[in-house]
Design a protein around this motif. Structure first.
Motif, mmCIF file in Angstrom:
data_model
loop_
_atom_site.group_PDB
_atom_site.id
_atom_site.type_symbol
_atom_site.label_atom_id
_atom_site.label_comp_id
_atom_site.label_asym_id
_atom_site.label_seq_id
_atom_site.Cartn_x
_atom_site.Cartn_y
_atom_site.Cartn_z
ATOM 1 N N SER A 80 22.122 -22.040 -129.412
ATOM 2 C CA SER A 80 21.110 -22.885 -130.032
ATOM 3 C C SER A 80 21.041 -24.201 -129.273
ATOM 4 N N SER A 81 19.926 -24.880 -129.402
ATOM 5 C CA SER A 81 19.830 -26.225 -128.827
ATOM 6 C C SER A 81 20.509 -27.244 -129.742
ATOM 7 N N LYS A 82 20.776 -26.846 -130.985
ATOM 8 C CA LYS A 82 21.506 -27.714 -131.929
ATOM 9 C C LYS A 82 22.993 -27.371 -131.805
ATOM 10 N N LYS A 83 23.775 -28.375 -131.394
ATOM 11 C CA LYS A 83 25.178 -28.095 -131.077
ATOM 12 C C LYS A 83 26.142 -28.938 -131.890
ATOM 13 N N ILE A 84 27.290 -28.314 -132.173
ATOM 14 C CA ILE A 84 28.370 -28.944 -132.936
ATOM 15 C C ILE A 84 29.629 -28.907 -132.085
ATOM 16 N N LEU A 85 30.351 -30.018 -132.026
ATOM 17 C CA LEU A 85 31.631 -30.083 -131.324
ATOM 18 C C LEU A 85 32.761 -29.971 -132.345
ATOM 19 N N PHE A 98 37.760 -21.594 -136.873
ATOM 20 C CA PHE A 98 36.838 -20.459 -136.793
ATOM 21 C C PHE A 98 35.925 -20.350 -138.002
ATOM 22 N N LYS A 99 36.405 -20.615 -139.192
ATOM 23 C CA LYS A 99 35.558 -20.523 -140.390
ATOM 24 C C LYS A 99 34.438 -21.554 -140.338
ATOM 25 N N ILE A 100 34.768 -22.761 -139.903
ATOM 26 C CA ILE A 100 33.757 -23.811 -139.767
ATOM 27 C C ILE A 100 32.761 -23.430 -138.683
ATOM 28 N N ALA A 101 33.260 -22.887 -137.567
ATOM 29 C CA ALA A 101 32.376 -22.470 -136.473
ATOM 30 C C ALA A 101 31.413 -21.380 -136.945
ATOM 31 N N GLU A 102 31.932 -20.382 -137.634
ATOM 32 C CA GLU A 102 31.093 -19.281 -138.120
ATOM 33 C C GLU A 102 30.028 -19.791 -139.086
ATOM 34 N N MET A 103 30.393 -20.727 -139.958
ATOM 35 C CA MET A 103 29.443 -21.286 -140.909
ATOM 36 C C MET A 103 28.313 -22.009 -140.189
ATOM 37 N N GLU A 106 25.925 -19.522 -138.587
ATOM 38 C CA GLU A 106 25.046 -18.951 -139.616
ATOM 39 C C GLU A 106 23.910 -19.911 -139.972
ATOM 40 N N LEU A 107 24.150 -21.207 -139.841
ATOM 41 C CA LEU A 107 23.124 -22.212 -140.133
ATOM 42 C C LEU A 107 22.235 -22.515 -138.925
#
Length: 179
Positions: A80-85, A98-103, A106-107
């Motif tokens: 995605s172009s929307k990224k989280i570090l 991993f749980k936070i990454a998977e969530m 999904e969003l």
């Protein structure tokens, strides 16, 4: 019978305490260097099976961080172009969150996480928060901008310091971070 209060502290092995005391009697500088060595060397723990999905489903790369002359293992989950570090804590791994990454995937986000120097699959070495910050800065340059940064423990302190210097995100999330 009176119960003793439970302690979450791990006792320091007596051999380490005795060695440190012996070093101190010989030379306080040697004892100081020994303490610095201990406090800058993370313990590598075996990755538990609950992190297998993240390990198996991420794009992985071992990249060189020029500012510190070390390599880190990077994990990308989603596209995605929307990224989280995501930044793990001391003696952790990039797959731990991993749980936070998977969530976030999904969003509709892509997550970028990494094994800090001496952690997880990154080569064994000593490290410190300054090096975490250099890793964050390099990842920001290569993969940013990030909409959000999530940090656990030392990872939280590192993203806070990064935000004060260069990291511009809409949200910072710190979990179990010292003040």
């Amino acid at each position: 019978m009176e119960k003793k209060p439970r302690s979450n502290q791990v006792p320091i092995p007596k051999a380490i305490l005795l060695f440190a005391k012996l070093l101190y009697t010989i030379s306080p500088a040697l004892a100081t260097n020994f303490a610095i060595y201990l406090f800058s060397t993370p313990i590598k723990h075996k990755r538990p099976s609950r992190e297998d999905n993240m390990e198996e489903n991420t794009k992985q790369s071992l990249i060189h961080i020029p500012a510190i002359g070390k390599k880190i293992q990077v994990y990308q989950l989603g596209s995605s172009s929307k990224k989280i570090l995501l930044v793990h804590g001391w003696s952790g791994r990039g797959t731990q969150l991993f749980k936070i990454a998977e969530m976030f995937v999904e969003l509709g986000f892509e997550t970028i996480s990494f094994d800090a120097p001496g952690h997880g699959k990154s080569p064994k070495s000593r490290t410190n928060m300054r090096e975490y910050i250099h890793c964050i800065e390099f990842l920001e340059q290569q993969h940013g901008p990030f909409q959000c940064a999530v940090g656990h423990s030392l990872g939280g302190m590192s993203i806070l310091n990064s935000a004060a210097r260069f990291l511009q995100v809409e949200k910072l999330i710190c979990v179990g971070t010292a003040d």
